[in-house]
Motif scaffolding. Structure first.
Motif, PDB file in Angstrom:
ATOM      1  N   LEU A  76       0.553  -1.295   0.212  1.00  0.00           N
ATOM      2  CA  LEU A  76      -0.080  -0.202  -0.498  1.00  0.00           C
ATOM      3  C   LEU A  76       0.525   1.296   0.126  1.00  0.00           C
ATOM      4  O   LEU A  76       1.493   1.082   0.679  1.00  0.00           O
ATOM      5  N   ASN A  77       0.124   2.062  -0.490  1.00  0.00           N
ATOM      6  CA  ASN A  77       1.727   3.565  -0.618  1.00  0.00           C
ATOM      7  C   ASN A  77       0.377   4.551   0.406  1.00  0.00           C
ATOM      8  O   ASN A  77      -0.757   3.597   0.795  1.00  0.00           O
ATOM      9  N   THR A  78       1.104   5.275   0.359  1.00  0.00           N
ATOM     10  CA  THR A  78       0.716   6.076   1.590  1.00  0.00           C
ATOM     11  C   THR A  78      -1.182   6.783   1.279  1.00  0.00           C
ATOM     12  O   THR A  78      -1.861   7.016  -0.170  1.00  0.00           O
ATOM     13  N   PHE A  79      -1.714   7.051   2.000  1.00  0.00           N
ATOM     14  CA  PHE A  79      -3.391   7.127   2.544  1.00  0.00           C
ATOM     15  C   PHE A  79      -3.123   8.480   0.889  1.00  0.00           C
ATOM     16  O   PHE A  79      -4.478   8.187  -0.688  1.00  0.00           O
ATOM     17  N   ASN A  80      -2.587   9.431   1.321  1.00  0.00           N
ATOM     18  CA  ASN A  80      -2.436  10.576  -0.042  1.00  0.00           C
ATOM     19  C   ASN A  80      -2.728  10.366  -1.408  1.00  0.00           C
ATOM     20  O   ASN A  80      -2.248  11.592  -2.776  1.00  0.00           O
ATOM     21  N   THR A  81      -1.820   9.130  -1.603  1.00  0.00           N
ATOM     22  CA  THR A  81      -0.926   8.957  -3.031  1.00  0.00           C
ATOM     23  C   THR A  81      -1.966   7.728  -3.708  1.00  0.00           C
ATOM     24  O   THR A  81      -1.184   7.137  -4.759  1.00  0.00           O
ATOM     25  N   SER A  82      -2.374   7.122  -2.373  1.00  0.00           N
ATOM     26  CA  SER A  82      -3.071   5.642  -3.405  1.00  0.00           C
ATOM     27  C   SER A  82      -3.698   5.671  -3.723  1.00  0.00           C
ATOM     28  O   SER A  82      -5.067   6.558  -4.223  1.00  0.00           O
ATOM     29  N   SER A  83      -3.857   4.358  -5.177  1.00  0.00           N
ATOM     30  CA  SER A  83      -4.660   4.138  -5.701  1.00  0.00           C
ATOM     31  C   SER A  83      -6.325   3.731  -5.322  1.00  0.00           C
ATOM     32  O   SER A  83      -7.129   3.629  -6.106  1.00  0.00           O
ATOM     33  N   ARG A  84      -6.114   3.365  -4.309  1.00  0.00           N
ATOM     34  CA  ARG A  84      -7.135   2.981  -3.420  1.00  0.00           C
ATOM     35  C   ARG A  84      -8.491   4.249  -3.167  1.00  0.00           C
ATOM     36  O   ARG A  84     -10.014   3.889  -3.258  1.00  0.00           O
ATOM     37  N   ASN A  85      -7.767   4.846  -3.497  1.00  0.00           N
ATOM     38  CA  ASN A  85      -9.293   6.168  -3.029  1.00  0.00           C
ATOM     39  C   ASN A  85      -9.046   7.040  -4.410  1.00  0.00           C
ATOM     40  O   ASN A  85      -9.129   8.092  -4.750  1.00  0.00           O
ATOM     41  N   ASN A  86      -8.567   6.934  -4.934  1.00  0.00           N
ATOM     42  CA  ASN A  86      -8.092   7.383  -6.708  1.00  0.00           C
ATOM     43  C   ASN A  86      -7.781   8.741  -6.638  1.00  0.00           C
ATOM     44  O   ASN A  86      -8.147   9.720  -7.186  1.00  0.00           O
ATOM     45  N   PHE A  87      -6.607   9.044  -5.873  1.00  0.00           N
ATOM     46  CA  PHE A  87      -5.491  10.117  -5.503  1.00  0.00           C
ATOM     47  C   PHE A  87      -4.583  10.221  -6.694  1.00  0.00           C
ATOM     48  O   PHE A  87      -3.635   8.854  -6.927  1.00  0.00           O
ATOM     49  N   ILE A  88      -4.046  11.066  -7.029  1.00  0.00           N
ATOM     50  CA  ILE A  88      -3.314  11.290  -8.035  1.00  0.00           C
ATOM     51  C   ILE A  88      -2.215  11.103  -7.596  1.00  0.00           C
ATOM     52  O   ILE A  88      -1.554  11.767  -6.292  1.00  0.00           O
ATOM     53  N   ASP A  89      -0.469  10.289  -8.135  1.00  0.00           N
ATOM     54  CA  ASP A  89       0.906  10.309  -6.881  1.00  0.00           C
ATOM     55  C   ASP A  89       1.549  10.094  -7.760  1.00  0.00           C
ATOM     56  O   ASP A  89       1.521  10.099  -8.832  1.00  0.00           O
TER      57      ASP A  89
END
Length: 288
Positions: free
Chosen positions: A188-201
């Motif tokens: 898992l990536n950090t919350f604010n970059t994770s694809s599980r939230n569709n956030f841009i990394d």
């Protein structure tokens, strides 16, 4: 941060929902969505601060709903109405280290102008499947909804995380409030970059995880089932079931700029005469 990471702040996703992926053909039978996402450098709606980032999401979508009996032209045989929904949704979010808040405006049309009936009829004829009659489709309407979403995250360790989501919706399309709990496991990536939230990394960090989610949705009104809020529709409508329980299981693979997701979805019945329903979700997205 590298020049590549600085410029890698946009994201495009194509998502397909279809119950044929799980060998079913009824109720919420298909959905097609194209979403553009962008990290914002300056304050917009929300204030940009050092401990958060802002993200803009714009989605163009089409959803198709049918009764179980596709061949009948008598609405007395239907357990829900035929309905199509063609819409555009604009969403802005403030994302922190372990939480996020989004607000959205969704506008669209129902009826023949939504094109769901034409698209489904063409697809069924092409693949030689039972052709739906689209008898007494929900009337043509222009609908507007305001939506909000709050996400709270907690990591058990670097390979396990828990997420809670609450989402209310208010408008002429539907009125509801939903709650869900998700457990994710894997790389898992950090919350604010994770694809599980569709956030841009922007760093293009690889990610591989599975997820299990359970949720509850309390629906006060659904125009695609019950018709207009004034209940004066001339075409067939029916009552909704206010309490809907949902379950999801799936996985996601993020490799460099690309993300691939596959999810199985289940929900309990949405009308008194209908039954539970399952459908699959497949999506592909890319940062650029």
């Amino acid at each position: 941060m590298s020049i590549n990471a600085q410029s890698n702040n946009e994201h495009l996703e194509l998502k397909i929902d279809n119950d044929k992926l799980v060998l079913v053909d009824k109720y919420y039978t298909s959905g097609l969505f194209l979403t553009y996402r962008k990290d914002l450098e300056d304050s917009f709606v929300f204030k940009k601060e050092n401990d958060n980032k802002l993200q803009l999401n714009i989605t163009l979508g089409n959803e198709t709903y049918t009764p179980t009996n596709l061949r009948s032209t008598d609405s007395r045989d239907f357990d829900r109405p035929y309905a199509g929904w063609f819409f555009i949704k604009t969403e802005i979010g403030k994302i922190k280290t372990n939480s996020a808040f989004f607000i959205a405006v969704e506008t669209g049309i129902t009826g023949e102008e939504a094109l769901s009936g034409k698209i489904q009829t063409w697809a069924h004829e092409f693949f030689n499947i039972d052709v739906p009659t689209w008898t007494e489709e929900i009337e043509s309407k222009f609908l507007v909804n305001l939506k909000a979403k709050y996400i709270w995250n907690a990591f058990f360790n670097k390979n396990q995380a828990f997420k809670y989501v609450i989402e209310p919706s208010l408008g002429t399309k539907d009125i509801y409030i939903s709650n869900s709990i998700e457990y994710a496991f894997g790389k898992l990536n950090t919350f604010n970059t994770s694809s599980r939230n569709n956030f841009i990394d922007r760093t293009n960090t690889n990610e591989l995880f599975g997820l299990i989610s359970i949720g509850h949705k309390y629906v006060l009104h659904n125009t695609l089932i019950q018709g207009s809020l004034d209940y004066n529709d001339e075409t067939f409508t029916t009552n909704n079931v206010p309490h809907i329980f949902e379950f999801k299981i799936g996985g996601s693979l993020k490799f460099k700029r690309n993300t691939l997701k596959l999810i199985y979805n289940f929900n309990t019945k949405e009308t008194p005469l209908s039954s539970s329903h399952s459908f699959g979700t497949l999506s592909f997205s890319r940062n650029f």
